[in-house]
Scaffold this active site. Structure first.
Site, PDB file in Angstrom:
ATOM      1  N   ASP A 294       0.797  -1.231   0.000  1.00  0.00           N
ATOM      2  CA  ASP A 294       0.000   0.000   0.000  1.00  0.00           C
ATOM      3  C   ASP A 294       0.827   1.276   0.000  1.00  0.00           C
ATOM      4  O   ASP A 294       0.373   2.312   0.475  1.00  0.00           O
ATOM      5  CB  ASP A 294      -0.913  -0.013   1.224  1.00  0.00           C
ATOM      6  CG  ASP A 294      -0.133  -0.256   2.520  1.00  0.00           C
ATOM      7  OD1 ASP A 294       1.095  -0.027   2.519  1.00  0.00           O
ATOM      8  OD2 ASP A 294      -0.750  -0.672   3.508  1.00  0.00           O
TER       9      ASP A 294
ATOM     10  N   GLU B 159      -0.966  -8.904  -1.433  1.00  0.00           N
ATOM     11  CA  GLU B 159      -1.540  -8.306  -0.210  1.00  0.00           C
ATOM     12  C   GLU B 159      -2.649  -7.318  -0.586  1.00  0.00           C
ATOM     13  O   GLU B 159      -2.657  -6.149  -0.182  1.00  0.00           O
ATOM     14  CB  GLU B 159      -0.480  -7.620   0.663  1.00  0.00           C
ATOM     15  CG  GLU B 159      -0.920  -7.425   2.103  1.00  0.00           C
ATOM     16  CD  GLU B 159       0.117  -6.718   2.965  1.00  0.00           C
ATOM     17  OE1 GLU B 159       0.285  -5.503   2.827  1.00  0.00           O
ATOM     18  OE2 GLU B 159       0.775  -7.412   3.767  1.00  0.00           O
TER      19      GLU B 159
ATOM     20  N   GLU C 145      -1.726   5.306   3.004  1.00  0.00           N
ATOM     21  CA  GLU C 145      -1.759   3.915   2.533  1.00  0.00           C
ATOM     22  C   GLU C 145      -3.159   3.415   2.187  1.00  0.00           C
ATOM     23  O   GLU C 145      -3.326   2.641   1.247  1.00  0.00           O
ATOM     24  CB  GLU C 145      -1.108   2.995   3.571  1.00  0.00           C
ATOM     25  CG  GLU C 145       0.409   3.144   3.684  1.00  0.00           C
ATOM     26  CD  GLU C 145       0.833   4.236   4.651  1.00  0.00           C
ATOM     27  OE1 GLU C 145      -0.035   4.983   5.156  1.00  0.00           O
ATOM     28  OE2 GLU C 145       2.056   4.366   4.889  1.00  0.00           O
TER      29      GLU C 145
ATOM     30  N   HIS D 285       6.098   4.508  13.684  1.00  0.00           N
ATOM     31  CA  HIS D 285       6.585   5.376  12.617  1.00  0.00           C
ATOM     32  C   HIS D 285       5.493   6.018  11.783  1.00  0.00           C
ATOM     33  O   HIS D 285       5.779   6.878  10.959  1.00  0.00           O
ATOM     34  CB  HIS D 285       7.504   4.591  11.668  1.00  0.00           C
ATOM     35  CG  HIS D 285       6.782   3.614  10.802  1.00  0.00           C
ATOM     36  ND1 HIS D 285       6.322   2.408  11.258  1.00  0.00           N
ATOM     37  CD2 HIS D 285       6.408   3.669   9.494  1.00  0.00           C
ATOM     38  CE1 HIS D 285       5.738   1.751  10.282  1.00  0.00           C
ATOM     39  NE2 HIS D 285       5.755   2.493   9.198  1.00  0.00           N
TER      40      HIS D 285
ATOM     41  N   ARG E 254       2.917   8.060   9.745  1.00  0.00           N
ATOM     42  CA  ARG E 254       2.831   9.491   9.448  1.00  0.00           C
ATOM     43  C   ARG E 254       1.715  10.172  10.252  1.00  0.00           C
ATOM     44  O   ARG E 254       1.878  11.276  10.753  1.00  0.00           O
ATOM     45  CB  ARG E 254       2.545   9.619   7.942  1.00  0.00           C
ATOM     46  CG  ARG E 254       2.746  10.951   7.318  1.00  0.00           C
ATOM     47  CD  ARG E 254       2.517  10.820   5.818  1.00  0.00           C
ATOM     48  NE  ARG E 254       3.690  10.336   5.126  1.00  0.00           N
ATOM     49  CZ  ARG E 254       4.574  11.118   4.501  1.00  0.00           C
ATOM     50  NH1 ARG E 254       4.404  12.424   4.494  1.00  0.00           N
ATOM     51  NH2 ARG E 254       5.620  10.615   3.890  1.00  0.00           N
TER      52      ARG E 254
ATOM     53  N   HIS F 153      12.646   4.308  13.730  1.00  0.00           N
ATOM     54  CA  HIS F 153      12.630   4.597  12.298  1.00  0.00           C
ATOM     55  C   HIS F 153      13.594   5.751  12.034  1.00  0.00           C
ATOM     56  O   HIS F 153      13.690   6.675  12.849  1.00  0.00           O
ATOM     57  CB  HIS F 153      11.203   4.984  11.891  1.00  0.00           C
ATOM     58  CG  HIS F 153      10.902   4.759  10.457  1.00  0.00           C
ATOM     59  ND1 HIS F 153      11.112   5.716   9.505  1.00  0.00           N
ATOM     60  CD2 HIS F 153      10.410   3.673   9.813  1.00  0.00           C
ATOM     61  CE1 HIS F 153      10.748   5.232   8.323  1.00  0.00           C
ATOM     62  NE2 HIS F 153      10.324   3.988   8.477  1.00  0.00           N
TER      63      HIS F 153
HETATM   64  N1  UDP Z   1      11.434  -4.781  10.935  1.00  0.00           N
HETATM   65  C1  UDP Z   1      12.813  -4.974  10.825  1.00  0.00           C
HETATM   66  N2  UDP Z   1      13.651  -4.228  11.626  1.00  0.00           N
HETATM   67  C2  UDP Z   1      13.203  -3.293  12.520  1.00  0.00           C
HETATM   68  C3  UDP Z   1      11.786  -3.091  12.606  1.00  0.00           C
HETATM   69  C4  UDP Z   1      10.943  -3.843  11.799  1.00  0.00           C
HETATM   70  O1  UDP Z   1      13.275  -5.797  10.035  1.00  0.00           O
HETATM   71  O2  UDP Z   1      14.007  -2.660  13.194  1.00  0.00           O
HETATM   72  C5  UDP Z   1      10.537  -5.557  10.062  1.00  0.00           C
HETATM   73  C6  UDP Z   1       9.378  -6.233  10.751  1.00  0.00           C
HETATM   74  O3  UDP Z   1       9.698  -7.545  11.168  1.00  0.00           O
HETATM   75  C7  UDP Z   1       8.282  -6.229   9.687  1.00  0.00           C
HETATM   76  C8  UDP Z   1       8.617  -5.001   8.856  1.00  0.00           C
HETATM   77  O4  UDP Z   1       9.945  -4.628   9.167  1.00  0.00           O
HETATM   78  O5  UDP Z   1       8.381  -7.361   8.823  1.00  0.00           O
HETATM   79  C9  UDP Z   1       7.654  -3.886   9.184  1.00  0.00           C
HETATM   80  O6  UDP Z   1       8.059  -2.737   8.569  1.00  0.00           O
HETATM   81  P1  UDP Z   1       7.340  -1.334   8.844  1.00  0.00           P
HETATM   82  O7  UDP Z   1       6.887  -1.278  10.253  1.00  0.00           O
HETATM   83  O8  UDP Z   1       8.281  -0.300   8.347  1.00  0.00           O
HETATM   84  O9  UDP Z   1       6.116  -1.334   7.840  1.00  0.00           O
HETATM   85  P2  UDP Z   1       4.601  -1.812   7.934  1.00  0.00           P
HETATM   86  O10 UDP Z   1       4.578  -3.244   8.334  1.00  0.00           O
HETATM   87  O11 UDP Z   1       3.913  -0.935   8.904  1.00  0.00           O
HETATM   88  O12 UDP Z   1       4.063  -1.611   6.561  1.00  0.00           O
END
Ligand code: UDP
Length: 421
Positions: A121, A143, A157, A234, A236, A267
């Site tokens: 997204d 997804e 998103e 993180h 926004r 982040h």
């Molecule tokens: N993740 C990682 N290192 C970190 C924090 C998160 O590898 O320090 C991984 C986590 O296991 C997950 C993904 O990053 O698979 C999530 O990313 P993010 O939170 O940026 O995006 P969202 O899932 O909200 O789209």
């Protein structure tokens, strides 16, 4: 949104079918991503396509979050074929959109892929789908079908997903609930395959790998045996006061539970860090660290007694590892784990976070929850989403039978929509 096309036109899986012939050309799949979660969730798809003689995956990154991508690609041993390098600090959403679309449009025009594959997204997802559509290349959305129903949460998103749905030919939905969302919006059921989420495949792949050298914070908690509370924030829409409230709640929790170590892989966005620092700096059992490589993050997740997060992917991963999650958002597009009782939406209110986290850190409740967790089926996947994804794309291109579907549980089965309907 995609409509079923007349036979032989792009728009319906199987509609691109041509007879399987010896010497049939390999299908070029442009696989596009720009952020960490997209890379994690597409990496096992790329690996599977690479070892499938029907496909030639071409790996494209927009570079939206370039610094977070490199460690993921290294873990999965994936080389990028085209990096558009659009990431700049302080970029506007319009700036990201224009730069990504221009770069992707040019690539699709030059490479003429058979299919464009996007995931999730983000702005990279939406612009990848739009570039495919402009060149009449079928778009596969991995997804698909997640919805909060609130176009400002998550922002941007939720709208990226809806726009991507409108451009997509084949919708790969992780759960039957996601399938139902798409069908309710008018997407033909035979343009949707319920695959499970590829993040569970990625997680299984990574758990089997050795840890890449000792990450200091992982080494520290392993040596001390401390109970870990793992936190990521993180989004926004939470920048500013909502994140400051989360930080104050974390500081109170840490001070009230000296036996716990609160680990916050922050982040890289400076606005996120600025909101966290005032409350968390100097609290002895809080570690604000750089983002962790995926393998180390999964190691911490597996050790954690509690996760607080506004991440989508972590809400999907944690149930596989038996860790309860408090979601630091007002609404989630992943209601399945809430229904299963492994995830609770608490928002960003300081008092509510402290109250719910305190309850979950109670060792007696922890034990009973763990017991319950062990009996749960992860509603997001069974580790076979990747073979289903590859099979569904091959079928779309006329190179294989229809993919089977993921049915998480008896409850899911009873609500599953008949694909032949
Ligand atoms: N993740 C990682 N290192 C970190 C924090 C998160 O590898 O320090 C991984 C986590 O296991 C997950 C993904 O990053 O698979 C999530 O990313 P993010 O939170 O940026 O995006 P969202 O899932 O909200 O789209």
């Amino acid at each position: 949104m995609s409509q079923p096309g007349p036979p032989g036109t792009p728009g319906t899986p199987g509609a691109l079918a041509q007879p399987n012939q010896p010497g049939q050309r390999v299908r070029r799949a442009l696989v596009v991503f720009g952020t960490r979660p997209e890379a994690i969730k597409l990496a096992p798809v790329i690996l599977a396509m690479r070892s499938d003689p029907r496909f030639q995956p071409v790996v494209v990154t927009t570079g939206q979050h370039s610094e977070l991508l490199a460690p993921i690609l290294e873990i999965f041993a994936i080389a990028v074929d085209h990096d558009l390098g659009i990431g700049r600090h302080g970029q506007t959403l319009a700036g990201i959109t224009c730069a990504a679309l221009n770069g992707l449009d040019d690539l699709v025009a030059r490479l003429r892929p058979d299919v464009v594959v996007v995931q999730g997204d983000t702005t990279s997802t939406f612009t990848g789908a739009l570039a495919g559509f402009y060149h009449r290349v079928p778009v596969v959305h991995v997804e698909a079908g997640l919805r909060t129903g609130n176009k400002y949460s998550p922002f941007p998103e939720e709208v990226n997903r809806r726009l991507t749905t409108a451009l997509t030919t084949l919708h790969l939905a992780p759960t039957t609930g996601n399938v139902a969302n798409l069908v309710a919006e008018g997407v033909p059921r035979n343009a949707v395959v319920c695959t499970g989420n590829t993040v569970i495949d990625a997680l299984r792949h990574v758990v089997a790998l050795p840890l890449p050298g000792p990450t200091p914070v992982v080494a520290e908690v392993e040596a001390s045996g401390a109970r870990v509370v793992l936190v990521t924030v993180h989004r926004r829409e939470s920048w500013g006061e909502p994140l400051s409230a989360v930080a104050r709640a974390l500081a109170r929790l840490a001070r009230a539970h000296p036996e716990v170590v609160v680990v916050v892989p922050a982040h890289p966005n400076p606005r996120v860090r600025a909101s966290l620092s005032p409350a968390l700096d100097g609290v002895p059992n809080v570690r604000v660290v750089e983002p962790l490589d995926y393998r180390s993050f999964v190691a911490l997740l597996a050790r954690a007694v509690l996760v607080l997060t506004d991440s989508g992917g972590i809400q999907e991963e944690a149930p596989s590892l038996g860790v309860p999650v408090l979601v630091l958002r007002e609404v989630t597009e992943r209601p399945e784990a809430v229904a299963a009782g492994t995830v609770e939406v608490v928002g960003t209110d300081e008092e509510r976070i402290v109250e719910r986290a305190t309850d979950l850190l109670d060792p007696e409740k922890q034990w009973s929850r763990s017991d319950k967790f062990r009996r749960l089926v992860n509603p997001y996947g069974d580790g076979l989403a990747v073979p289903r994804t590859v099979a569904a794309i091959a079928h779309l291109l006329g190179d294989g039978p229809p993919a089977d579907e993921f049915l998480a549980s008896r409850a899911d089965r009873s609500t599953a929509v008949d694909r032949s309907a």
